[in-house]
Design an enzyme around this catalytic site. Sequence first.
Site, mmCIF file in Angstrom:
data_model
loop_
_atom_site.group_PDB
_atom_site.id
_atom_site.type_symbol
_atom_site.label_atom_id
_atom_site.label_comp_id
_atom_site.label_asym_id
_atom_site.label_seq_id
_atom_site.Cartn_x
_atom_site.Cartn_y
_atom_site.Cartn_z
ATOM 1 N N TYR A 79 -76.687 15.779 -2.982
ATOM 2 C CA TYR A 79 -77.516 16.709 -3.743
ATOM 3 C C TYR A 79 -78.666 17.122 -2.815
ATOM 4 O O TYR A 79 -79.752 16.557 -2.863
ATOM 5 C CB TYR A 79 -78.033 16.046 -5.022
ATOM 6 C CG TYR A 79 -76.914 15.637 -5.962
ATOM 7 C CD1 TYR A 79 -76.454 16.511 -6.944
ATOM 8 C CD2 TYR A 79 -76.301 14.400 -5.826
ATOM 9 C CE1 TYR A 79 -75.414 16.144 -7.791
ATOM 10 C CE2 TYR A 79 -75.258 14.029 -6.666
ATOM 11 C CZ TYR A 79 -74.821 14.906 -7.638
ATOM 12 O OH TYR A 79 -73.785 14.546 -8.474
ATOM 13 N N ARG B 205 -70.040 16.795 9.458
ATOM 14 C CA ARG B 205 -70.118 16.671 7.996
ATOM 15 C C ARG B 205 -69.367 17.859 7.399
ATOM 16 O O ARG B 205 -69.932 18.917 7.148
ATOM 17 C CB ARG B 205 -71.571 16.688 7.522
ATOM 18 C CG ARG B 205 -72.417 15.517 7.983
ATOM 19 C CD ARG B 205 -72.001 14.228 7.281
ATOM 20 N NE ARG B 205 -72.973 13.161 7.520
ATOM 21 C CZ ARG B 205 -72.960 12.339 8.558
ATOM 22 N NH1 ARG B 205 -72.013 12.494 9.482
ATOM 23 N NH2 ARG B 205 -73.865 11.384 8.704
ATOM 24 N N LYS C 36 -67.269 6.858 21.158
ATOM 25 C CA LYS C 36 -67.399 5.705 20.260
ATOM 26 C C LYS C 36 -66.067 5.515 19.536
ATOM 27 O O LYS C 36 -65.587 6.436 18.893
ATOM 28 C CB LYS C 36 -68.531 5.954 19.259
ATOM 29 C CG LYS C 36 -69.893 6.122 19.902
ATOM 30 C CD LYS C 36 -70.980 6.397 18.885
ATOM 31 C CE LYS C 36 -71.007 7.824 18.417
ATOM 32 N NZ LYS C 36 -72.168 8.135 17.532
ATOM 33 N N GLY D 225 -65.156 2.560 17.498
ATOM 34 C CA GLY D 225 -65.118 1.496 16.505
ATOM 35 C C GLY D 225 -64.632 0.170 17.042
ATOM 36 O O GLY D 225 -65.126 -0.337 18.050
ATOM 37 N N ALA D 226 -63.624 -0.393 16.372
ATOM 38 C CA ALA D 226 -63.097 -1.703 16.752
ATOM 39 C C ALA D 226 -62.420 -1.701 18.113
ATOM 40 O O ALA D 226 -62.155 -2.766 18.685
ATOM 41 C CB ALA D 226 -62.115 -2.191 15.685
ATOM 42 N N GLY E 236 -74.009 3.996 9.427
ATOM 43 C CA GLY E 236 -75.132 3.809 10.334
ATOM 44 C C GLY E 236 -74.769 3.185 11.669
ATOM 45 O O GLY E 236 -75.613 3.118 12.567
ATOM 46 N N ASP F 274 -75.107 5.681 14.485
ATOM 47 C CA ASP F 274 -76.519 5.957 14.770
ATOM 48 C C ASP F 274 -77.121 4.805 15.579
ATOM 49 O O ASP F 274 -77.897 5.022 16.511
ATOM 50 C CB ASP F 274 -77.303 6.141 13.473
ATOM 51 C CG ASP F 274 -76.687 7.203 12.567
ATOM 52 O OD1 ASP F 274 -76.238 8.236 13.092
ATOM 53 O OD2 ASP F 274 -76.658 6.986 11.341
ATOM 54 N N ASN G 67 -72.426 -1.179 22.115
ATOM 55 C CA ASN G 67 -71.395 -1.802 21.285
ATOM 56 C C ASN G 67 -71.987 -2.924 20.434
ATOM 57 O O ASN G 67 -71.632 -3.096 19.260
ATOM 58 C CB ASN G 67 -70.286 -2.395 22.158
ATOM 59 C CG ASN G 67 -69.320 -1.347 22.698
ATOM 60 O OD1 ASN G 67 -69.354 -0.189 22.290
ATOM 61 N ND2 ASN G 67 -68.472 -1.751 23.625
#
Length: 318
Positions: free
Chosen positions: A108, A171, A228, A230-231, A257, A260, A284
Site C-alpha cells: 500500500y 519489483r 548473489k 543464495g545457498a 533482507g 541488502d 556471504n
Amino acid sequence: MSTNFGILTLGDAMITLNPATTGPLRFVSAFERKVGGAELNFAIGCARLGLRSKWISRLGKDEFGRAIYTFVKGEGVDMTDVAMVEGYPTSLNVKEIREDGSGKTFYYRHQSPVLTLEPEEIKAEMFEGIDVVHLTGVFLAIHRKNMDIVQKVISIAKGKGIIISFDPNIRLKMWSIEEARTAYHTLFPDIDILLTGRDEIKSIIGSDEEKELTSLAERYSIGQLVIKDGADGSALYADGQWLHKEAFPVKPVDTVGAGDGFDAGYLYSLLHGYGPEQRLEFANAVGALVTTVSGDNEGLPLMEEVLSFINKEAVVER
C-alpha cells in the site's frame, strides 16, 4: 572498527505488518508492526557494521512516519536529509503467511511520501564525506520521474569521484520487466559495482551464463560484477577473472533482507581493503546471518557478530 568511510543511499521506507496467525489475510485480526524497505535495510546494515551511513528519503508526517524516523535514527543512520511531509501517508507492506509457509506481500504505497522528492533537492553538499553511493531498482520502480533524481545523484557522485554501486532489486509488482530493463541499461554505463541476484540478472539479460555476464560487464565497463546466489554462494567478475565463493551453512528462517545485508557487507569489505575472495566471504557471512533471524532488518549483524561467525566456521572447517 573504522567509522571513517561514508555510504549514502536513497529510497522509500515502509511499515511492515506481519500477521500474528497463518491463513488468508482476510481472517487475520492481529499484526506485529515492523519497519522495512530495501534501501533502509541497507543503510541500517552499513551502520551496524560501523560505517557512516546516510539515507535520503521522505516520510509521511504521521504516526507511522515518526515510528520509522525514530527507529532508523536510533540505529545510527544519518537522517539529515530525511523530511516528513503532509498529505502523503507512510507506505505499508502487509504480509500473508499460509499454513504451509508460503506467503504473499500486499503493498500500500500509492502516493508514497518519496514522490515529493525532486531532482533539485539533491545538493552537492549531501555528498560530503561519502565514499560510496548505493542505488537500487526499488526507488526507480516507485515512479518514472525518479530516474531524473538518480541521474542527478550519479552526476554529483561522479564529479566527486565517489564509487557508485547498484542493486537491481526487481519489483515486478511495481513495474514491468521491460520497463525495468530499459531503466537498468540506462544506468549500467555509470555503475562501478553491480550487485545482483542470479535470477535477477537472468531476467534482465536473458541469461546467467558466465560468458553473457562477462559480456555485460565488459560492454558497460562495470568494474565489479557480483552475483548473489543464495545457498550456492556468490561470484565476482573483476579484472578479467571470475571468482566463486561457497555459502556458509545455515538453516534459514527468513530470507528477507539477506540481499541488502550482502550488499552492505560487500561494500564494507571493499572500503576496508579486503581482497576479492575475502569480500565475497564477508558478504556471504552477513547475508547468511540475516537469514537466521525473522524480520526485514532484525538479522542484520554487528561487526563483532560477523567476525565471530566467520572465525567459528573457519575453525570447524579445519
